[in-house]
Design a protein around this motif. Structure first.
Motif: not given
Length: 309
Positions: A229-238, A245-253, A278-288
């Motif tokens: 469940n990525p926070p709003a301040d990240c770029v998310y690597l899915a 259903a995941v409530d995330f409006a940020g950038i998804i790669l 994109h200079k995000p606060a953090r980069i979040c990565v989905a479970p692999i």
């Protein structure tokens, strides 16, 4: 058994080949194609994204890929073609993809002396990564039959070059700043010193060499792994289908919308760089998943997140 022409055609299609060299049999793939390079890691069951050696046909071809100073040229002229790999700054990242370089700003290059390897490389007219054609952790194959036994099921062409004359992986020398002898091989430390003078301690550059513990490219932004469940301040690597259903409006790669580990491996370094841009606060990565190639992907992510190295 395949011909030189078969091997050249297979490389062009992005397939793997068995490349006979004077050191050991290599598991070859075109260096500019991350999907092809990912197949190497997958076939070997390689536990980490170590940098791979790029094999080329000539010093001229090498200089199109890497930046050679006088010391590098002196070593190349002394020992190429032959069992010496030179680590130099990368010149053209389009010719050697991020995955082949393990995300580093350097590239490991060699000109092999085996006549069939040279014929393949000259015919293909591009760089070919070719780590030893064994499954990871097993002895490197120095006979054609051993290469077939180890990884024959993964290749599009297998060229029989006879028994390898050297039978030991190439020596690796870094020319990034001071000259360092990173991996011993048939070209000895003394032989290198005879050309370029005394060598510096290799402790700070070991990650530049294949076959050594790797500390790889990490982005500027902090990396969080196994995030569902990525926070709003990240770029998310899915990875895999994204739950609407995941409530995330940020950038998804998405590393692989279909959940393919080989595709995720091919995209990993490029997507980390893109996310960081994109200079995000953090980069979040989905479970692999950690099975198969996923072990290497997770190892790389743990290093980027600071858990290893």
């Amino acid at each position: 058994m395949s011909t030189v022409a078969d091997a050249i055609a297979a490389l062009g299609r992005g397939e793997l080949i068995h490349l006979p060299t004077e050191t050991v049999y290599g598991l070859g793939a075109r260096a500019d194609d991350p999907t092809a390079v990912a197949k190497v890691f997958e076939a070997k069951g390689r536990p980490r994204f170590n940098p791979l050696i790029v094999h080329v046909a000539s010093l001229e071809a090498a200089e199109a890929i890497g930046v050679f100073d006088d010391r590098a040229r002196d070593l190349a002229q002394a020992f190429w073609p032959g069992p010496l790999t030179l680590v130099v700054p990368v010149r053209d990242t389009q010719k050697v993809c991020d995955l082949a370089r393990a995300g580093l700003d350097s590239v490991a290059i060699r000109v092999p002396s085996h006549p069939l390897a040279r014929a393949i490389l000259e015919g293909f007219a591009g760089g070919v990564v070719a780590p030893s054609a064994n499954r990871s952790g097993r002895p490197s194959p120095t006979r054609f039959a051993d290469a077939l036994s180890e990884t024959g099921g993964f290749v599009g062409a297998s060229v029989d070059g006879g028994d390898c004359q050297v039978g030991l992986e190439s020596s690796v020398v870094s020319l990034l700043g001071e000259v360092r002898y990173l991996r011993p091989g048939a070209v000895t430390r003394a032989e290198v010193e005879a050309v370029v003078g005394p060598l510096a301690d290799d402790a700070t550059e070991g990650h530049r060499s294949p076959g050594r513990l790797s500390l790889h490219y990490a982005p500027d932004a902090p990396v969080n792994i196994n995030v569902e469940n990525p926070p709003a301040d990240c770029v998310y690597l899915a990875f895999g289908p994204v739950d609407k259903a995941v409530d995330f409006a940020g950038i998804i790669l998405n590393l692989s919308p279909m959940g393919r580990l080989s595709e995720a491996a091919a995209n990993l370094f490029a997507y980390l760089r893109e996310a960081d841009a994109h200079k995000p606060a953090r980069i979040c990565v989905a479970p692999i998943p950690s099975d198969g190639l996923g072990e290497a992907i997770n190892d790389r992510l743990k290093r980027a997140a600071g858990f290893v190295g």
